[in-house]
Scaffold this motif. Structure first.
Motif, PDB file in Angstrom:
ATOM      1  N   SER A  37     -41.248 -13.814  29.336  1.00 26.27           N
ATOM      2  CA  SER A  37     -40.728 -13.225  30.577  1.00 26.27           C
ATOM      3  C   SER A  37     -39.522 -12.329  30.333  1.00 26.27           C
ATOM      4  O   SER A  37     -38.766 -12.517  29.376  1.00 26.27           O
ATOM      5  CB  SER A  37     -40.336 -14.327  31.566  1.00 26.27           C
ATOM      6  N   THR A  38     -39.353 -11.387  31.225  1.00 25.15           N
ATOM      7  CA  THR A  38     -38.236 -10.440  31.160  1.00 25.15           C
ATOM      8  C   THR A  38     -36.902 -11.159  31.076  1.00 25.15           C
ATOM      9  O   THR A  38     -36.051 -10.833  30.232  1.00 25.15           O
ATOM     10  CB  THR A  38     -38.260  -9.543  32.410  1.00 25.15           C
ATOM     11  N   LEU A  39     -36.690 -12.147  31.931  1.00 25.54           N
ATOM     12  CA  LEU A  39     -35.394 -12.819  31.990  1.00 25.54           C
ATOM     13  C   LEU A  39     -35.154 -13.657  30.733  1.00 25.54           C
ATOM     14  O   LEU A  39     -34.019 -13.782  30.267  1.00 25.54           O
ATOM     15  CB  LEU A  39     -35.301 -13.685  33.241  1.00 25.54           C
ATOM     16  N   SER A  40     -36.223 -14.215  30.175  1.00 26.99           N
ATOM     17  CA  SER A  40     -36.085 -14.975  28.932  1.00 26.99           C
ATOM     18  C   SER A  40     -35.643 -14.079  27.781  1.00 26.99           C
ATOM     19  O   SER A  40     -34.820 -14.470  26.948  1.00 26.99           O
ATOM     20  CB  SER A  40     -37.406 -15.655  28.579  1.00 26.99           C
ATOM     21  N   HIS A  41     -36.192 -12.873  27.718  1.00 33.34           N
ATOM     22  CA  HIS A  41     -35.800 -11.935  26.669  1.00 33.34           C
ATOM     23  C   HIS A  41     -34.302 -11.644  26.729  1.00 33.34           C
ATOM     24  O   HIS A  41     -33.607 -11.639  25.709  1.00 33.34           O
ATOM     25  CB  HIS A  41     -36.565 -10.614  26.814  1.00 33.34           C
ATOM     26  N   ARG A  79     -29.571  -8.266  34.896  1.00 31.10           N
ATOM     27  CA  ARG A  79     -30.949  -7.768  34.817  1.00 31.10           C
ATOM     28  C   ARG A  79     -31.625  -7.805  36.185  1.00 31.10           C
ATOM     29  O   ARG A  79     -32.463  -6.941  36.507  1.00 31.10           O
ATOM     30  CB  ARG A  79     -31.734  -8.595  33.793  1.00 31.10           C
ATOM     31  N   LEU A  80     -31.263  -8.787  36.999  1.00 27.61           N
ATOM     32  CA  LEU A  80     -31.874  -8.919  38.326  1.00 27.61           C
ATOM     33  C   LEU A  80     -31.427  -7.829  39.292  1.00 27.61           C
ATOM     34  O   LEU A  80     -31.980  -7.705  40.391  1.00 27.61           O
ATOM     35  CB  LEU A  80     -31.568 -10.299  38.913  1.00 27.61           C
ATOM     36  N   GLU A  81     -30.451  -7.029  38.895  1.00 29.31           N
ATOM     37  CA  GLU A  81     -30.078  -5.876  39.721  1.00 29.31           C
ATOM     38  C   GLU A  81     -31.191  -4.838  39.727  1.00 29.31           C
ATOM     39  O   GLU A  81     -31.271  -4.005  40.623  1.00 29.31           O
ATOM     40  CB  GLU A  81     -28.772  -5.260  39.218  1.00 29.31           C
ATOM     41  N   HIS A  82     -32.023  -4.860  38.679  1.00 34.03           N
ATOM     42  CA  HIS A  82     -33.215  -4.013  38.668  1.00 34.03           C
ATOM     43  C   HIS A  82     -34.313  -4.771  39.395  1.00 34.03           C
ATOM     44  O   HIS A  82     -34.647  -5.900  39.036  1.00 34.03           O
ATOM     45  CB  HIS A  82     -33.641  -3.706  37.231  1.00 34.03           C
ATOM     46  N   VAL A 110     -37.550  -4.724  39.660  1.00 34.07           N
ATOM     47  CA  VAL A 110     -38.925  -4.913  39.191  1.00 34.07           C
ATOM     48  C   VAL A 110     -38.934  -5.893  38.018  1.00 34.07           C
ATOM     49  O   VAL A 110     -38.312  -5.643  36.977  1.00 34.07           O
ATOM     50  CB  VAL A 110     -39.568  -3.580  38.757  1.00 34.07           C
ATOM     51  N   ILE A 111     -39.643  -6.995  38.195  1.00 31.94           N
ATOM     52  CA  ILE A 111     -39.809  -7.982  37.128  1.00 31.94           C
ATOM     53  C   ILE A 111     -41.304  -8.045  36.823  1.00 31.94           C
ATOM     54  O   ILE A 111     -42.039  -8.882  37.332  1.00 31.94           O
ATOM     55  CB  ILE A 111     -39.286  -9.372  37.547  1.00 31.94           C
ATOM     56  N   GLY A 112     -41.745  -7.116  36.003  1.00 33.93           N
ATOM     57  CA  GLY A 112     -43.170  -7.031  35.686  1.00 33.93           C
ATOM     58  C   GLY A 112     -43.457  -7.448  34.257  1.00 33.93           C
ATOM     59  O   GLY A 112     -42.619  -8.038  33.583  1.00 33.93           O
ATOM     60  N   TYR A 113     -44.676  -7.146  33.796  1.00 25.52           N
ATOM     61  CA  TYR A 113     -44.998  -7.411  32.400  1.00 25.52           C
ATOM     62  C   TYR A 113     -44.016  -6.679  31.495  1.00 25.52           C
ATOM     63  O   TYR A 113     -43.670  -5.520  31.740  1.00 25.52           O
ATOM     64  CB  TYR A 113     -46.411  -6.927  32.069  1.00 25.52           C
ATOM     65  N   GLU A 114     -43.589  -7.349  30.451  1.00 27.61           N
ATOM     66  CA  GLU A 114     -42.646  -6.710  29.539  1.00 27.61           C
ATOM     67  C   GLU A 114     -42.980  -7.089  28.101  1.00 27.61           C
ATOM     68  O   GLU A 114     -43.280  -8.250  27.807  1.00 27.61           O
ATOM     69  CB  GLU A 114     -41.214  -7.142  29.861  1.00 27.61           C
ATOM     70  N   GLU A 115     -42.936  -6.116  27.215  1.00 24.09           N
ATOM     71  CA  GLU A 115     -43.046  -6.377  25.790  1.00 24.09           C
ATOM     72  C   GLU A 115     -41.744  -7.031  25.305  1.00 24.09           C
ATOM     73  O   GLU A 115     -40.674  -6.812  25.873  1.00 24.09           O
ATOM     74  CB  GLU A 115     -43.274  -5.072  25.032  1.00 24.09           C
ATOM     75  N   VAL A 116     -41.847  -7.814  24.243  1.00 27.46           N
ATOM     76  CA  VAL A 116     -40.627  -8.358  23.649  1.00 27.46           C
ATOM     77  C   VAL A 116     -39.818  -7.198  23.072  1.00 27.46           C
ATOM     78  O   VAL A 116     -40.327  -6.447  22.237  1.00 27.46           O
ATOM     79  CB  VAL A 116     -40.939  -9.359  22.524  1.00 27.46           C
ATOM     80  N   PRO A 117     -38.581  -7.011  23.528  1.00 28.16           N
ATOM     81  CA  PRO A 117     -37.797  -5.890  22.999  1.00 28.16           C
ATOM     82  C   PRO A 117     -37.411  -6.149  21.545  1.00 28.16           C
ATOM     83  O   PRO A 117     -37.002  -7.266  21.197  1.00 28.16           O
ATOM     84  CB  PRO A 117     -36.550  -5.866  23.900  1.00 28.16           C
ATOM     85  N   PRO A 118     -37.544  -5.151  20.678  1.00 23.46           N
ATOM     86  CA  PRO A 118     -37.146  -5.335  19.276  1.00 23.46           C
ATOM     87  C   PRO A 118     -35.722  -5.858  19.127  1.00 23.46           C
ATOM     88  O   PRO A 118     -35.437  -6.645  18.218  1.00 23.46           O
ATOM     89  CB  PRO A 118     -37.290  -3.933  18.688  1.00 23.46           C
ATOM     90  N   SER A 119     -34.838  -5.448  20.035  1.00 25.00           N
ATOM     91  CA  SER A 119     -33.441  -5.882  19.951  1.00 25.00           C
ATOM     92  C   SER A 119     -33.309  -7.392  20.052  1.00 25.00           C
ATOM     93  O   SER A 119     -32.373  -7.984  19.505  1.00 25.00           O
ATOM     94  CB  SER A 119     -32.616  -5.215  21.055  1.00 25.00           C
TER      95      SER A 119
END
Length: 399
Positions: free
Chosen positions: A277-281, A59-62, A64-73
Motif C-alpha cells: 500500500s501507498t501509506l506502508s511505503h 501523504r494523505l494530503e494527496h 488519491v490512494i490508488g495502486y502504487e509501485e514500490v518506490p525505489p527510494s
C-alpha cells in the motif's frame, strides 16, 4: 544502560483498549477473560514514532490512494540501513516486497522444497516455523537448541549433522532468536553455514528482530558471512518489530542469488503479492531514514524493563529463572521450578497474576515449563506487571 540525552518518552503510551488491537481483542478467546494485562503477541505497547505518523499524514494530503509501485527510494533506504548497521550489502534487484515474514517463509518452503522433503527447524521457536512446514506437507526435521547449565542456548551441531540426509533441502533460521533471545555469534552461524554448504541446503533467515539487539551483542546477517553464504540465503527483514509498525503489513525479502530469486518469484508471482500500500511505503521509508535515534532510546528503555523483571525473578530463584537476553523484547521465563504442568502454569499467570503470556509449549515440546513475556511496554505498565507477578509469587510461597 544510561540515557542522559533523552528525546523520547517511553513512560506511557496511548491506550489500545477498544481499538481492535489483536493484543487486546483476543484476550477472551485466548485466556478466557478480558481481565488480564496482555503481554503475549510480539508487538509493542509503545506508540509508533511520531515522524512515521507525520509522514503518513503528509501523504494523505494527496487525495488519491490508488495502486502504487514500490518506490525505489523505499528499498534504498533499507539497503543503506543494512549496510550502515550490519555491513551487509544488498542490491536493488535483490529486493522484493512482502506483506509479512511468515508469508515469505511459506513462499520459500514451496519454492525450494517438494512434498516429502525435509525442512530443518530449531526449537523452541516461533510457532509458524513448524506450522508452515507441516501445512505444506513437508517433513519437519527438528534440531532442538541445546540448553546449557547457565540457562543460555546454543545450536546442537552434532544433532543437526546426524539427522540430515539427501531429502533435507531447507533450514529455517531465526536470527535473533524468538523466543530464547539469543543473538547468534559469527562463529555459531559459520558452523551452520558449513553444514548447509556441505549438504546443499538453502537457508531462510528470519532477521525481523535484528535491530532489537543489546550491546555488546552484534547482529550478524547470515548472508554477510561469505560469498558462499550469500548465494544460499534468503533474508527476511523489515520494520514491523523495530518501530511497532506491524499494522502497515510490510517487510522485504533479499535474495542475491539470481537462480534462487527466480525460483522464489515463480511462487511469489503465482500468489500475486503485488506491491503493498501507498501509506506502508511512506511509513517504511521514513522509519529507516529517521529512526536511528528513536531506536537507540527505545532499546535503553526496553533493557530497563528487562532488568526490572530480572530483579523480580532473582527474588524467587526456586520458582522462575529468567533466560539471559541478547536481543528481542521477549523474555523467556524458565518456570520449571514451580512444578506445574503446562496448563497449570498458564492458569497461574492468568488467574493468580492477571497476566496473559505466551505459553512456552506453543513454541515446541522443548518449551514445556517455560513462558514468554513481552516487555515492550511503557515503564508505568511494566511496574504493574512486576507488582502483579510479585504478589502472585509471594502467595505461592506462603502456601
Amino acid at each position: 544502560m544510561k540515557n542522559t540525552n533523552s528525546i523520547y518518552d517511553f513512560s506511557t503510551s496511548t491506550c489500545r483498549e477498544n481499538t481492535n488491537a489483536e493484543k487486546y481483542a483476543l484476550r477472551e478467546k485466548l485466556f478466557g477473560t478480558n481481565d488480564v494485562m496482555p503481554v503475549w503477541v510480539a508487538d509493542m505497547d509503545i506508540d509508533t514514532p511520531d515522524f512515521v505518523i507525520e509522514a503518513v499524514k503528509k501523504r494523505l494530503e494527496h487525495p488519491v490512494i490508488g495502486y502504487e509501485e514500490v518506490p525505489p527510494s523505499m528499498f534504498f533506504a533499507q539497503i543503506e540501513w543494512m549496510k550502515r548497521e550490519y555491513g551487509v550489502e544488498f542490491a536493488f534487484e535483490d529486493m522484493l516486497y512482502s506483506h509479512s515474514v511468515v508469508a515469505s517463509m511459506n513462499v520459500a518452503i514451496e519454492a525450494f522444497t517438494q512434498k516429502g522433503d525435509k525442512v530443518i527447524v530449531q526449537t523452541p521457536v516461533y510457532p509458524p516455523f513448524f506450522h508452515s512446514v507441516m501445512e505444506h506437507e513437508r517433513e519437519l526435521l527438528k534440531n532442538p537448541l541445546k540448553l546449557k547449565d547457565d540457562g543460555t542456548y546454543t545450536f546442537d551441531i552434532e544433532d543437526l549433522k546426524s539427522k540430515i540426509d539427501e531429502k533435507t533441502k531447507l533450514l529455517l533460521l531465526c536470527s535473533p532468536h524468538n523466543p530464547v533471545g539469543r543473538v547468534w555469534k559469527k562463529e555459531e552461524l559459520e558452523e551452520i553455514l558449513e553444514v548447509c554448504l556441505k549438504h546443499n541446503i538453502i537457508v531462510f533467515s528470519d532477521e525481523i528482530h535484528s535491530d532489537l539487539v543489546y550491546a555488546p551483542n552484534v547482529h550478524v546477517p547470515f548472508a554477510s558471512l561469505s560469498k558462499e553464504a550469500r548465494n544460499i540465503t534468503v533474508t527476511a527483514i523489515g520494520v514491523g518489530k523495530t518501530f511497532n509498525m506491524a499494522g502497515f503489513t510490510i517487510s522485504t525479502v533479499a535474495i542475491p542469488n539470481y537462480e534462487l530469486r527466480e525460483r522464489f518469484l515463480k511462487v511469489y508471482n503465482r500468489i500475486h503479492f503485488a506491491n503493498g500500500s501507498t501509506l506502508s511505503h511512506v511509513a517504511f521509508e521514513t522509519a529507516y531514514k529517521e529512526g536511528k535515534k528513536w531506536l537507540e532510546e527505545l532499546k535503553i528503555h526496553l533493557y530497563k524493563n528487562f532488568s526490572m523483571l530480572d530483579e523480580l525473578c532473582k527474588k524467587f530463584p526456586h520458582y522462575i529463572k529468567l533466560t539471559p537476553i541478547e536481543g528481542t523484547y521477549l523474555a523467556w521465563l524458565d518456570c520449571r521450578g514451580m512444578e506445574f504442568g503446562d496448563r497449570e502454569l498458564r492458569d497461574f499467570f492468568i488467574h493468580k497474576a492477571g497476566l496473559g503470556l505466551s505459553a512456552g509449549i506453543s513454541f515446541g515440546r522443548e518449551g514445556s515449563g517455560f513462558m514468554r513475556l513481552n516487555f515492550a511496554i511503557p515503564s508505568t505498565k511494566m511496574l504493574e506487571v512486576i507488582k502483579k507477578l510479585d504478589e502472585a509469587l509471594l502467595l505461592k510461597c506462603r502456601k
